[in-house]
Scaffold this active site. Sequence first.
Site, PDB file in Angstrom:
ATOM      1  N   VAL A   8       7.318   2.734   4.079  1.00 20.25           N
ATOM      2  CA  VAL A   8       8.270   1.983   3.256  1.00 20.25           C
ATOM      3  C   VAL A   8       7.825   1.988   1.793  1.00 20.25           C
ATOM      4  O   VAL A   8       8.629   2.220   0.885  1.00 20.25           O
ATOM      5  CB  VAL A   8       8.454   0.539   3.782  1.00 20.25           C
ATOM      6  CG1 VAL A   8       9.368  -0.258   2.867  1.00 20.25           C
ATOM      7  CG2 VAL A   8       9.017   0.560   5.201  1.00 20.25           C
ATOM      8  N   CYS A   9       6.542   1.770   1.548  1.00 26.20           N
ATOM      9  CA  CYS A   9       6.029   1.770   0.174  1.00 26.20           C
ATOM     10  C   CYS A   9       6.165   3.160  -0.455  1.00 26.20           C
ATOM     11  O   CYS A   9       6.517   3.289  -1.626  1.00 26.20           O
ATOM     12  CB  CYS A   9       4.573   1.326   0.140  1.00 26.20           C
ATOM     13  SG  CYS A   9       4.304  -0.365   0.723  1.00 26.20           S
ATOM     14  N   ALA A  10       5.887   4.179   0.333  1.00 23.06           N
ATOM     15  CA  ALA A  10       6.010   5.550  -0.164  1.00 23.06           C
ATOM     16  C   ALA A  10       7.462   5.864  -0.518  1.00 23.06           C
ATOM     17  O   ALA A  10       7.746   6.422  -1.582  1.00 23.06           O
ATOM     18  CB  ALA A  10       5.481   6.541   0.874  1.00 23.06           C
TER      19      ALA A  10
ATOM     20  N   THR B  53       8.449   4.004  -3.738  1.00 19.82           N
ATOM     21  CA  THR B  53       7.847   4.626  -4.921  1.00 19.82           C
ATOM     22  C   THR B  53       8.560   5.927  -5.266  1.00 19.82           C
ATOM     23  O   THR B  53       8.842   6.189  -6.440  1.00 19.82           O
ATOM     24  CB  THR B  53       6.341   4.855  -4.698  1.00 19.82           C
ATOM     25  OG1 THR B  53       5.731   3.577  -4.418  1.00 19.82           O
ATOM     26  CG2 THR B  53       5.685   5.472  -5.914  1.00 19.82           C
TER      27      THR B  53
ATOM     28  N   SER C 296       0.838  -1.198   0.000  1.00 21.24           N
ATOM     29  CA  SER C 296       0.000   0.000   0.000  1.00 21.24           C
ATOM     30  C   SER C 296       0.870   1.243   0.000  1.00 21.24           C
ATOM     31  O   SER C 296       1.812   1.345   0.787  1.00 21.24           O
ATOM     32  CB  SER C 296      -0.909   0.028   1.234  1.00 21.24           C
ATOM     33  OG  SER C 296      -1.597   1.264   1.304  1.00 21.24           O
TER      34      SER C 296
END
Length: 180
Positions: free
Chosen positions: A59-61, A64, A54
Site C-alpha cells: 500500500v505504501c509503495a 508513493t 514503510s
Amino acid sequence: MATTNLKGNLVNIAGNEVNVGDLAPIVKVVAKDLSEIEIGGAQGKAQIIVVVPSLDTPVCAAETRRFNVEAAKVENASVTVVSMDLPFAMGRFCTTEGIENLAVGSDFRNKDFANAYGVLLADGPLAGVTARAIFILDASGKIAYKEICSEITEEPNYDAALAAIKEATVAKSCCGGSCS
C-alpha cells in the site's frame, strides 16, 4: 489521543496534533543520501507531505508511486514522503521504482516529525512507526489539508488531496485572494 485502525483494530496515535489552519512545525528528516531535508514552515511554495508507515509494504509503495506521477504535474510545490524506513532502504526503493519527482525523508533518528505532526503509532503491532497521513501546506506554511487515514492498510483519498494541492498552489494576491 487520536486513533486510527490497523486491520480493523483500534490503534492510538501519539504526538502533537496539528490541524488545518495551524502553522506547520518545522522539522528535519534524513534524505536517502543522509543529508537533512527541512519540511514544514513557510517555504514560499506549497508542500505535500505524504506520511507512510514503510515503503516496504504494497500500500505504501502504491501510494508513493501514485504521488510520484501526480507530483510531476504540480507546479510551485515540493513533495516529500516521510516514513521510519532507513535512508538506505528508501534510496533503494526509489531506484528500483523509478521515483524521481519527490523526495523521501526518514524520521528514524528522533521521531521528530512523527511527534511534531501527531502521527506516531503509540501501540499495536506497528508501534513506533508513522500512521498513514497526508498534509498539504500552503506557501506560508499553514496546513491547508490534513488526512489521517482511518485504516492504515488503505490508501488515502487521492481526489481530496489532489484538490487541496491545486488550491494550495493557487497564488493568493490582492484582497486576500477574493479578487474578481
